[in-house]
Structures are given as C-alpha cells and as structure tokens.
Design an enzyme around this catalytic site. Structure first.
Site, PDB file in Angstrom:
ATOM      1  N   GLY A  41       0.853  -1.279   0.080  1.00 58.63           N
ATOM      2  CA  GLY A  41       0.187   0.148   0.087  1.00 58.63           C
ATOM      3  C   GLY A  41       0.932   1.320  -0.018  1.00 58.63           C
ATOM      4  N   TYR A  74      -3.690 -19.592   4.922  1.00 60.51           N
ATOM      5  CA  TYR A  74      -3.360 -18.434   3.950  1.00 60.51           C
ATOM      6  C   TYR A  74      -3.788 -18.752   2.364  1.00 60.51           C
ATOM      7  CZ  TYR A  74      -0.933 -14.353   1.953  1.00 60.51           C
ATOM      8  OH  TYR A  74      -0.304 -13.499   1.199  1.00 60.51           O
ATOM      9  N   ASN A 124       6.966 -13.076  -4.165  1.00 61.01           N
ATOM     10  CA  ASN A 124       7.438 -12.321  -2.891  1.00 61.01           C
ATOM     11  C   ASN A 124       7.828 -11.109  -2.945  1.00 61.01           C
ATOM     12  OD1 ASN A 124       7.740 -15.500  -2.442  1.00 61.01           O
ATOM     13  ND2 ASN A 124       8.653 -15.021  -0.644  1.00 61.01           N
TER      14      ASN A 124
HETATM   15  P1  NAP Z   1       1.623  -5.706   5.323  1.00 56.03           P
HETATM   16  O1  NAP Z   1       2.658  -4.992   5.175  1.00 56.03           O
HETATM   17  O2  NAP Z   1       1.474  -6.777   6.677  1.00 56.03           O
HETATM   18  O3  NAP Z   1       0.312  -4.853   5.196  1.00 56.03           O
HETATM   19  C1  NAP Z   1      -0.958  -5.384   5.718  1.00 56.03           C
HETATM   20  C2  NAP Z   1      -2.123  -4.377   5.459  1.00 56.03           C
HETATM   21  O4  NAP Z   1      -3.431  -4.857   5.623  1.00 56.03           O
HETATM   22  C3  NAP Z   1      -1.968  -3.263   6.480  1.00 56.03           C
HETATM   23  O5  NAP Z   1      -2.261  -2.005   5.932  1.00 56.03           O
HETATM   24  C4  NAP Z   1      -2.802  -3.656   7.618  1.00 56.03           C
HETATM   25  O6  NAP Z   1      -3.255  -2.317   8.329  1.00 56.03           O
HETATM   26  C5  NAP Z   1      -3.955  -4.227   6.780  1.00 56.03           C
HETATM   27  N1  NAP Z   1      -4.940  -4.957   7.634  1.00 56.03           N
HETATM   28  C6  NAP Z   1      -4.381  -6.151   8.239  1.00 56.03           C
HETATM   29  N2  NAP Z   1      -5.555  -6.460   8.754  1.00 56.03           N
HETATM   30  C7  NAP Z   1      -6.527  -5.976   8.616  1.00 56.03           C
HETATM   31  C8  NAP Z   1      -7.955  -5.789   9.083  1.00 56.03           C
HETATM   32  N3  NAP Z   1      -8.250  -6.733   9.984  1.00 56.03           N
HETATM   33  N4  NAP Z   1      -8.613  -4.824   8.607  1.00 56.03           N
HETATM   34  C9  NAP Z   1      -7.925  -3.834   7.936  1.00 56.03           C
HETATM   35  N5  NAP Z   1      -6.710  -3.945   7.691  1.00 56.03           N
HETATM   36  C10 NAP Z   1      -6.232  -4.748   7.928  1.00 56.03           C
HETATM   37  O7  NAP Z   1       1.191  -6.710   3.998  1.00 56.03           O
HETATM   38  P2  NAP Z   1       1.745  -6.479   2.429  1.00 56.03           P
HETATM   39  O8  NAP Z   1       3.015  -7.356   2.407  1.00 56.03           O
HETATM   40  O9  NAP Z   1       1.736  -5.120   1.973  1.00 56.03           O
HETATM   41  O10 NAP Z   1       0.664  -7.327   1.831  1.00 56.03           O
HETATM   42  C11 NAP Z   1      -0.376  -6.722   0.943  1.00 56.03           C
HETATM   43  C12 NAP Z   1      -1.122  -7.822   0.060  1.00 56.03           C
HETATM   44  O11 NAP Z   1      -0.320  -8.319  -0.703  1.00 56.03           O
HETATM   45  C13 NAP Z   1      -1.708  -8.868   0.896  1.00 56.03           C
HETATM   46  O12 NAP Z   1      -3.057  -9.225   0.354  1.00 56.03           O
HETATM   47  C14 NAP Z   1      -0.794 -10.023   0.892  1.00 56.03           C
HETATM   48  O13 NAP Z   1      -1.411 -11.218   1.053  1.00 56.03           O
HETATM   49  C15 NAP Z   1      -0.189  -9.786  -0.693  1.00 56.03           C
HETATM   50  N6  NAP Z   1       1.308 -10.398  -1.001  1.00 56.03           N
HETATM   51  C16 NAP Z   1       2.133 -10.124  -0.156  1.00 56.03           C
HETATM   52  C17 NAP Z   1       3.421 -10.646  -0.350  1.00 56.03           C
HETATM   53  C18 NAP Z   1       4.504 -10.444   0.336  1.00 56.03           C
HETATM   54  O14 NAP Z   1       5.752 -10.775   0.152  1.00 56.03           O
HETATM   55  N7  NAP Z   1       4.744  -9.204   1.429  1.00 56.03           N
HETATM   56  C19 NAP Z   1       3.421 -11.526  -1.368  1.00 56.03           C
HETATM   57  C20 NAP Z   1       2.379 -12.057  -2.092  1.00 56.03           C
HETATM   58  C21 NAP Z   1       1.286 -11.204  -1.968  1.00 56.03           C
HETATM   59  P3  NAP Z   1      -2.340  -1.939   9.625  1.00 56.03           P
HETATM   60  O15 NAP Z   1      -1.144  -1.136   9.109  1.00 56.03           O
HETATM   61  O16 NAP Z   1      -3.215  -1.280  10.245  1.00 56.03           O
HETATM   62  O17 NAP Z   1      -1.981  -3.237  10.324  1.00 56.03           O
HETATM   63  O1  GFB Z   2       9.549 -15.171   2.794  1.00 54.03           O
HETATM   64  P1  GFB Z   2       9.261 -16.552   3.695  1.00 54.03           P
HETATM   65  O2  GFB Z   2       9.298 -16.499   4.893  1.00 54.03           O
HETATM   66  O3  GFB Z   2       8.156 -17.354   3.183  1.00 54.03           O
HETATM   67  O4  GFB Z   2      10.619 -17.299   3.179  1.00 54.03           O
HETATM   68  P2  GFB Z   2       8.008 -18.104   1.723  1.00 54.03           P
HETATM   69  C1  GFB Z   2      11.233 -18.640   3.515  1.00 54.03           C
HETATM   70  C2  GFB Z   2      12.248 -19.247   3.129  1.00 54.03           C
HETATM   71  O5  GFB Z   2      13.302 -18.195   3.734  1.00 54.03           O
HETATM   72  C3  GFB Z   2      12.437 -20.576   3.749  1.00 54.03           C
HETATM   73  C4  GFB Z   2      14.222 -18.948   4.396  1.00 54.03           C
HETATM   74  O6  GFB Z   2      13.408 -21.255   2.881  1.00 54.03           O
HETATM   75  C5  GFB Z   2      13.429 -20.085   4.927  1.00 54.03           C
HETATM   76  O7  GFB Z   2      13.997 -21.259   5.403  1.00 54.03           O
HETATM   77  N1  GFB Z   2      14.748 -18.189   5.818  1.00 54.03           N
HETATM   78  C6  GFB Z   2      15.731 -18.210   6.011  1.00 54.03           C
HETATM   79  C7  GFB Z   2      13.894 -17.315   6.373  1.00 54.03           C
HETATM   80  N2  GFB Z   2      15.995 -17.303   7.274  1.00 54.03           N
HETATM   81  C8  GFB Z   2      14.647 -16.885   7.287  1.00 54.03           C
HETATM   82  C9  GFB Z   2      14.131 -15.936   8.459  1.00 54.03           C
HETATM   83  O8  GFB Z   2      14.704 -15.355   9.290  1.00 54.03           O
HETATM   84  N3  GFB Z   2      12.775 -15.638   8.147  1.00 54.03           N
HETATM   85  C10 GFB Z   2      12.056 -16.302   7.412  1.00 54.03           C
HETATM   86  N4  GFB Z   2      10.519 -15.773   7.315  1.00 54.03           N
HETATM   87  N5  GFB Z   2      12.593 -17.090   6.397  1.00 54.03           N
HETATM   88  C11 GFB Z   2       5.357 -17.290   1.914  1.00 54.03           C
HETATM   89  C12 GFB Z   2       4.096 -17.925   2.447  1.00 54.03           C
HETATM   90  O9  GFB Z   2       6.249 -18.301   1.517  1.00 54.03           O
HETATM   91  O10 GFB Z   2       5.549 -16.590   0.890  1.00 54.03           O
HETATM   92  C13 GFB Z   2       3.408 -16.672   2.854  1.00 54.03           C
HETATM   93  O11 GFB Z   2       4.111 -18.382   3.398  1.00 54.03           O
HETATM   94  C14 GFB Z   2       3.540 -15.358   1.624  1.00 54.03           C
HETATM   95  O12 GFB Z   2       1.940 -17.035   2.585  1.00 54.03           O
HETATM   96  C15 GFB Z   2       4.994 -15.195   1.053  1.00 54.03           C
HETATM   97  O13 GFB Z   2       2.499 -15.655   0.482  1.00 54.03           O
HETATM   98  C16 GFB Z   2       4.874 -14.396  -0.227  1.00 54.03           C
HETATM   99  O14 GFB Z   2       8.343 -17.628   0.836  1.00 54.03           O
HETATM  100  O15 GFB Z   2       8.571 -19.675   1.992  1.00 54.03           O
END
Ligand code: NAP
Ligand code: GFB
Length: 323
Positions: free
Chosen positions: A15, A144, A173
């Site tokens: 966002g 999830y 990611n």
């Molecule tokens: P984030 O940094 O954790 O931000 C989550 C956002 O959702 C924050 O603005 C949070 O508000 C809001 N939120 C959480 N719970 C809520 C609730 N109950 N009601 C209203 N708002 C709520 O997550 P992000 O990484 O930006 O993820 C954004 C989207 O991308 C998500 O749909 C996630 O599944 C998707 N996505 C993320 C990744 C990744 O690697 N990060 C990868 C693939 C897809 P507050 O600030 O108030 O907590």
């Molecule tokens: O980003 P991550 O936590 O999630 O990456 P995924 C996990 C990978 O990073 C694994 C290694 O191979 C872990 O062993 N890793 C090494 C670590 N050190 C660390 C550490 O300190 N923290 C974390 N988090 N990982 C997620 C999904 O899968 O992908 C979520 O579980 C979401 O739902 C996200 O969709 C985008 O990439 O494995």
C-alpha cells in the site's frame, strides 16, 4: 467522473509503495494520478475489515469507484506455519466483507491480491494463472493459501450472478520500504536484513534458517505498485494475472543472504541453521508471460538497486519500522 480509489491495506508494504508511486509519477502519466482522482490509503485503524459493519461504513464514507484490495493478515513461512486457522479465518472474513461491500455499493472494479504461494506445491512448472486450483498448496501455509484461492472463486461467482468487475493479482514475494521486519513473523528478505543489522551491531552471528537451498523470485514493492495501477486502469478480465519478475530471476536463499551481507557491508558470512524442515517450499517459479504480453514495455528495478533502497529505508527508519 474522476475515480475514487480505495486501497485497503494502504498502510502496509504494498500500500505504501502504491502511495509512493502515485505521489512521485508525473500526473497523467501511465502510472501517475489522473486529474481529479482521489486516492484513499486505509489501514485497520480506519476499519477492521473482519467486521462487516465497519467494512460497510468504510465504503459508505468514501464511495469508492475502484478498490485495490490489499488488506490481509500477512506473514512469512514461520508465521503461517504456526497460525493456519487464524490466517484462514481472518483473511476469509476480510475478503468476504470487502467483496460484499463492493457489490452492494456498486464499486466499478475491485482488484484483490493473491500470492504465488497459493499455487499447488506439486504442479508442472512454471506456475501459470490457470494452475491455481490444480492441487493442494504447500502444507506450511494452507490456511492463507485457501483463503486467497477463494477470492478467485468469489470473483467468478460475483461476475456470473451479478456482473461484477472483480479480478485479482498474484504477486510473487515482495520486498521494499515499509516492510514488516519482525524477526519471527516477517518474510525472509526483511527478516534477514534485520538479522544482518543486529549481527553487525552486536557482533553476533548472522543466522539464516534452513539450508539456503530454496529458490524464490522477489519483486520490488515500487515495481509491483506500478503493475497494480496498470491492472486497475488497463486490465478487464476476471482471470488473475501473475505480477512477478521473470521466472529465470529465481535466487537461492543462500545467494539472497550473501547479497544482503554485501549491500550492508557486513564483515561476517551468513551461518545456516541447516534445519531442512525450516526450508518451506523448495521453489515456486512463476511465469510473468501473460503480464509481459499485455503490459508492453515494462522495466523492473535491478535487484541490487532495489535491495539498496530497502536497506537504506530500514536503516533510516529503524526507530519507527515494524521490527
Ligand atoms: P502488510 O505490510 O502486512 O500490510 C497489511 C495491510 O493490511 C496493512 O495496511 C494492515 O493495516 C492491513 N490489515 C491487516 N489486517 C487488517 C484488518 N483486519 N482490517 C483492515 N486492514 C487490515 O502486508 P503486505 O506485504 O503489504 O501485503 C499486501 C497484500 O499483498 C496482501 O494481500 C498480501 O497477501 C499480498 N502479498 C504479499 C506478499 C509479500 O511478500 N509481502 C507476497 C504476495 C502477496 P495496519 O497497518 O493497520 O496493520
Ligand atoms: O518469505 P518466506 O518466509 O516465506 O521465506 P515463503 C521462507 C524461506 O526463507 C525458507 C528461509 O526457505 C526459510 O528457510 N529463511 C531463512 C527465512 N531465514 C529466514 C528468516 O529469518 N525468516 C524467514 N521468514 N525465512 C511465504 C508464504 O512463503 O510466501 C506466505 O508462507 C506468503 O503465505 C509469502 O505468500 C509471499 O516464500 O516460503
């Protein structure tokens, strides 16, 4: 009439990146704000979207014509592995409330956010949009993943019964400024940046979970933001579109850790815990062929530059970052 765009999850990593792009791209450009457009970036303090009444009130307050729906309970491998029912229920509640409110309030278009981790764990690579439902997701995040997959089902049902223009994006990611750097619950990139920082500061080992072999694709949040704006303005299908760097841009966790050491000028090398159970999914190579065939000329930020910008933001904002 100029659009009113509500970005749910507007205070998070993605966002904040959309807010940055809308504020910094030239007005009227492909990724810039259009004249008269109103953009609202809402976090959970505006409305807890697990609550249907609060969700409806948010839509009544802003009357959005478009919604980029990012709000979710989000976390890395370890957060998901520990709280599968919470990730399932919270995200199902949020998604159902937002889509229902958009339908009854006549929102013209909604883009919801899935993730490449929703794909089946055992499926022919590369991951492509039509494979989302072809088998169970990886066990580590099935809560999830199923909540997110249901959005695709809901989008099709809303379209068939009510003609709603709801679609979805499937990012890989994501990393960037304003990420969640919490050591236990964050995704790997921010977790390792934080761990490397503490290792330097306290002269302690820079520990990396797993054996470093898993492969991941990483997209810079500010590039992803542009792709969301493109999808909002120029993509009209109910079918999801993968928003990712090229499938050949996979890097190992080992190479990622070494890149972080290099960018942060750390004297030590990463130490791997080598607990295979902590590896999570081996890989999830997603193809961006559909995106690239539609968007035309789009350049991703070079990985090292994106990592440097993220580390700089982290170091400059450590006091207020989510750590
Ligand atoms: P984030 O940094 O954790 O931000 C989550 C956002 O959702 C924050 O603005 C949070 O508000 C809001 N939120 C959480 N719970 C809520 C609730 N109950 N009601 C209203 N708002 C709520 O997550 P992000 O990484 O930006 O993820 C954004 C989207 O991308 C998500 O749909 C996630 O599944 C998707 N996505 C993320 C990744 C990744 O690697 N990060 C990868 C693939 C897809 P507050 O600030 O108030 O907590
Ligand atoms: O980003 P991550 O936590 O999630 O990456 P995924 C996990 C990978 O990073 C694994 C290694 O191979 C872990 O062993 N890793 C090494 C670590 N050190 C660390 C550490 O300190 N923290 C974390 N988090 N990982 C997620 C999904 O899968 O992908 C979520 O579980 C979401 O739902 C996200 O969709 C985008 O990439 O494995």
């Amino acid at each position: 009439m100029a659009a009113v765009v509500l970005v749910t999850g507007g205070t998070g990593l993605v966002g904040k990146a959309i807010e940055y792009v809308i504020e910094h791209e030239p007005e009227g450009s492909r990724f810039g704000k259009r004249p008269g457009e109103k953009w609202i970036f809402a976090g959970s303090r505006e409305a807890d979207l697990r609550n249907p009444e609060e969700t409806l009130k948010l839509f009544e307050k802003y009357q959005p014509t478009h919604v980029i729906h990012l709000a979710a309970l989000v976390g890395g491998l370890f957060a998901n592995r520990e709280r599968k029912m919470t990730f399932l229920r919270d995200n199902m509640l949020i998604n159902d409330n937002v889509l229902h409110a958009a339908h009854i309030k006549g929102t013209h278009k909604v883009i919801s956010c899935l993730s490449t981790c929703v794909f089946p764990d055992k499926v022919e690579y590369p991951l492509t949009e039509e494979k989302v439902h072809l088998g169970p997701p990886h066990s580590s995040n099935f809560g999830y993943a199923h909540a997110k997959r249901m959005v695709d089902v809901q989008n099709h049902a809303y379209k068939e019964e009510f003609g709603c223009n709801f679609t979805s994006a499937i990012p890989t990611n994501v990393f960037g400024p304003h990420d969640n750097f919490d050591l236990k619950h964050a995704h790997v990139m921010p977790a390792l940046i934080h761990k490397c920082y503490l290792s330097q500061k306290n002269n302690t080992p820079f520990k990396v979970m797993g054996d470093g072999s898993p492969l991941r694709q990483f997209i810079y949040s500010r590039d992803l933001a542009k792709l969301f704006i493109w999808q909002m303005r120029e993509y009209e299908s109910v079918e999801p579109v993968i928003l990712s760097v090229d499938e050949n841009d996979e890097i190992s966790i080992r190479d990622l850790a070494n890149s972080i050491v290099k960018v942060m000028n750390h004297a030590d090398k990463p130490e791997f815990e080598n607990e295979i159970n902590d590896n999570g999914q081996d890989r999830k190579p997603a193809s961006n062929a559909k995106l690239m065939s539609l968007i035309g000329d789009f350049k991703f930020t070079p990985f090292e530059q994106a990592l440097e910008e993220t580390v700089t933001w982290f170091l400059q904002n450590y006091a207020n970052a989510r750590t």
